[in-house]
Design a protein around this motif. Structure first.
Motif, PDB file in Angstrom:
ATOM      1  N   ARG A  17      -1.325   6.007  -8.129  1.00 45.20           N
ATOM      2  CA  ARG A  17      -0.699   4.792  -7.587  1.00 45.20           C
ATOM      3  C   ARG A  17      -1.711   4.038  -6.759  1.00 45.20           C
ATOM      4  O   ARG A  17      -2.362   4.601  -5.881  1.00 45.20           O
ATOM      5  N   HIS A  18      -1.861   2.755  -7.028  1.00 48.51           N
ATOM      6  CA  HIS A  18      -2.741   1.927  -6.218  1.00 48.51           C
ATOM      7  C   HIS A  18      -2.017   1.480  -4.948  1.00 48.51           C
ATOM      8  O   HIS A  18      -0.806   1.246  -4.979  1.00 48.51           O
ATOM      9  N   PRO A  19      -2.738   1.348  -3.841  1.00 54.06           N
ATOM     10  CA  PRO A  19      -2.112   0.810  -2.628  1.00 54.06           C
ATOM     11  C   PRO A  19      -1.512  -0.569  -2.887  1.00 54.06           C
ATOM     12  O   PRO A  19      -1.971  -1.318  -3.751  1.00 54.06           O
ATOM     13  N   LEU A  20      -0.483  -0.894  -2.145  1.00 54.49           N
ATOM     14  CA  LEU A  20       0.191  -2.184  -2.278  1.00 54.49           C
ATOM     15  C   LEU A  20      -0.513  -3.178  -1.358  1.00 54.49           C
ATOM     16  O   LEU A  20      -0.397  -3.096  -0.137  1.00 54.49           O
ATOM     17  N   ASP A  21      -1.223  -4.121  -1.953  1.00 57.98           N
ATOM     18  CA  ASP A  21      -2.060  -5.045  -1.197  1.00 57.98           C
ATOM     19  C   ASP A  21      -1.223  -6.219  -0.679  1.00 57.98           C
ATOM     20  O   ASP A  21      -1.512  -7.388  -0.937  1.00 57.98           O
ATOM     21  N   TRP A  22      -0.200  -5.901   0.106  1.00 58.72           N
ATOM     22  CA  TRP A  22       0.819  -6.904   0.433  1.00 58.72           C
ATOM     23  C   TRP A  22       0.415  -7.874   1.524  1.00 58.72           C
ATOM     24  O   TRP A  22       1.087  -8.892   1.744  1.00 58.72           O
ATOM     25  N   LYS A  23      -0.689  -7.619   2.207  1.00 58.45           N
ATOM     26  CA  LYS A  23      -1.147  -8.546   3.244  1.00 58.45           C
ATOM     27  C   LYS A  23      -2.225  -9.504   2.725  1.00 58.45           C
ATOM     28  O   LYS A  23      -2.704 -10.357   3.467  1.00 58.45           O
ATOM     29  N   ASN A  24      -2.575  -9.352   1.472  1.00 60.21           N
ATOM     30  CA  ASN A  24      -3.525 -10.261   0.824  1.00 60.21           C
ATOM     31  C   ASN A  24      -2.777 -11.526   0.401  1.00 60.21           C
ATOM     32  O   ASN A  24      -1.757 -11.440  -0.279  1.00 60.21           O
ATOM     33  N   PRO A  25      -3.250 -12.723   0.788  1.00 65.85           N
ATOM     34  CA  PRO A  25      -2.557 -13.964   0.384  1.00 65.85           C
ATOM     35  C   PRO A  25      -2.340 -14.072  -1.123  1.00 65.85           C
ATOM     36  O   PRO A  25      -1.350 -14.668  -1.560  1.00 65.85           O
ATOM     37  N   GLU A  26      -3.230 -13.472  -1.915  1.00 61.32           N
ATOM     38  CA  GLU A  26      -3.091 -13.528  -3.374  1.00 61.32           C
ATOM     39  C   GLU A  26      -1.818 -12.820  -3.842  1.00 61.32           C
ATOM     40  O   GLU A  26      -1.276 -13.141  -4.902  1.00 61.32           O
ATOM     41  N   PHE A  27      -1.349 -11.880  -3.048  1.00 53.17           N
ATOM     42  CA  PHE A  27      -0.125 -11.144  -3.371  1.00 53.17           C
ATOM     43  C   PHE A  27       1.057 -12.099  -3.508  1.00 53.17           C
ATOM     44  O   PHE A  27       1.990 -11.854  -4.280  1.00 53.17           O
ATOM     45  N   TYR A  28       1.008 -13.216  -2.762  1.00 53.18           N
ATOM     46  CA  TYR A  28       2.104 -14.187  -2.754  1.00 53.18           C
ATOM     47  C   TYR A  28       1.772 -15.461  -3.532  1.00 53.18           C
ATOM     48  O   TYR A  28       2.501 -16.447  -3.426  1.00 53.18           O
TER      49      TYR A  28
END
Length: 448
Positions: A17-28
């Motif tokens: 499982r890859h970490p969830l890069d949820w704080k990266n602006p690209e995530f949104y």
């Protein structure tokens, strides 16, 4: 002439499982998100192994099959949200079905892509007030657990007129199972039922001392689970105390896509758990979804947080803990009471912890006990099964489980997830049997 490239059809390697890069602006980023949705949906359309797991996949495949091209490119992008709405993050597709999860080069993580979409929508649109309320388990539990209020709430939840009003105002289906609330909460019962344990002994990966994380459900809705756990653990020479303070694990907010609230829960709970671990305690919780949150979701959201990693490595499901000690001969196997036949529903959030069926294995140690295992989703899945817009679909998902339980004609039916147990009970309609949690059954077998 260059050598042809070889593309694997599927992977035989263990999923990672890859970490969830949820704080990266690209995530949104909307364009990036929809490109990834289309890529993964196209892979799912070409495979279709997950069609029986939940309603997300039939929804996707119907959209594709009814489009002009009969491919994903023929589906209107706004209809992608129908697929997202039916994903309740059970993770079974990732861990039991999909051949294209990492390390496969196609890198498919369907649940976390759905989570990304939910987070995108929450950040840009927010959520219905009713959905926010349903996911605020601590707030509702504290209010409904006030002594005078608890009785009124429980009575109202059984009143047809009130349930119709809840349908219109909060979006809770009139026929959906809703939990009772108790003013005598689980955490307050620990000292009352505890007899104390002297000289607890380590065994295997366990310390023989646990700090109980009662969970919202164990605290407000079914506090007897906390009592059962304390009695069973102390009977096995395990010291039980409480995590000093706790609030919701964050799973309901995760399912909503409210990741900032998940972080707030983490900031409140992890230090309290880490404090107990530093004092030599393991952490145990009676609800699989909450254990999964600390074992998987928080470590993937906060991969660089050492305290989160410490809790991940020291939190246990109750039956996982007991069976770990059984390896070293530290499980009390003197069961004066037989249980007969048990229709046992293996909860999704327990199965995806990748530890095997520890509950089944322990209950099989009880003499004259037969376990009929049902490994299908109950359809409840947090708030999904009570929401008016999803209740009928959730009931349809649950129907095969209900059929299996009824066909078993067992003495007991049980699930590690108490909410799943009541969803099954709800589907059995005229049958007067009620679910009994495995901890309750184990306590019965011990004659406690």
């Amino acid at each position: 002439m260059s050598a042809p490239t070889h593309q694997r059809e599927g992977s035989l390697e263990a999923p990672t499982r890859h970490p969830l890069d949820w704080k990266n602006p690209e995530f949104y980023n909307e364009e990036s998100l929809f490109n990834e949705l289309e890529r993964v949906f196209d892979i799912c359309h070409g495979c279709r192994r997950c069609v029986s797991l939940c309603h997300s996949f039939p929804t996707l495949f119907d959209l594709v099959d009814e489009s002009e091209t009969m491919e994903v490119d023929g589906v209107d992008k706004k209809d992608f949200w129908q697929v997202v709405d039916h994903c309740y993050l059970c993770d079974l597709c990732y861990l039991t079905k999909c051949p294209y999860v990492p390390p496969h080069e196609w890198n498919v993580d369907f649940p976390h892509l759905m989570l990304r979409a939910k987070a995108f929508r929450f950040q840009n649109e927010g959520a219905k007030t009713s959905h926010k309320l349903l996911s605020s388990t601590d707030t509702v539990g504290k209010l409904a657990g006030i002594p005078v209020v608890a009785g009124a709430v429980n009575a109202a939840n059984k009143n047809g007129t009130v349930r119709k009003l809840l349908d219109k105002t909060v979006g809770v289906h009139p026929d959906a199972p809703v939990p009772e609330y108790h003013s005598n909460k689980g955490r307050s019962r620990v000292s009352k039922v505890s007899g104390g344990v002297s000289n607890p002994e380590p065994a295997g990966a366990t310390q023989g001392k646990v700090a109980l994380y009662a969970t919202c459900y164990g605290n407000y809705n079914e506090p007897h689970l906390v009592e059962d756990l304390v009695k069973v653990f102390e009977h096995n020479g395990i010291e039980v105390t409480l995590v000093e303070k706790e609030q919701c694990c964050g799973m309901p907010k995760l399912e909503l896509g409210d990741l900032e609230s998940v972080e707030a829960s983490k900031d409140a709970n992890i230090p309290a758990m880490k404090k107990m671990i530093d004092q030599g305690y393991d952490i145990v919780a009676p609800v699989p979804s909450c254990v999964l949150m600390y074992k998987q979701e928080l470590p993937l959201m906060f991969p660089d947080d050492a305290d989160v990693a410490t809790v991940r490595d020291r939190i246990f499901d109750p039956f996982e803990y007991l069976m770990e000690r059984h390896k070293d001969g530290k499980l009390n196997t003197d069961f004066p009471e037989k249980l007969g036949k048990i229709a046992y529903h293996a909860a999704c959030h327990l199965r995806v912890q990748n530890m095997g069926l520890k509950t089944r294995d322990l209950l099989k140690l009880v003499p004259d006990t037969e376990i009929d295992v049902v490994e299908r989703c109950s359809g409840h899945d947090g708030t999904y099964g009570v929401k008016s817009e999803f209740y009928e679909t959730a009931s349809k998902i649950c129907r095969p489980v209900v059929n299996r339980v009824q066909k078993a004609e067992a003495d007991h039916f049980s699930s590690d997830c108490p909410m799943a147990g009541h969803m099954i009970e709800n589907g059995m309609k005229d049958d007067d049997k009620q679910p009994e949690h495995p901890l309750t059954l184990l306590r019965q077998a011990y004659g406690l």
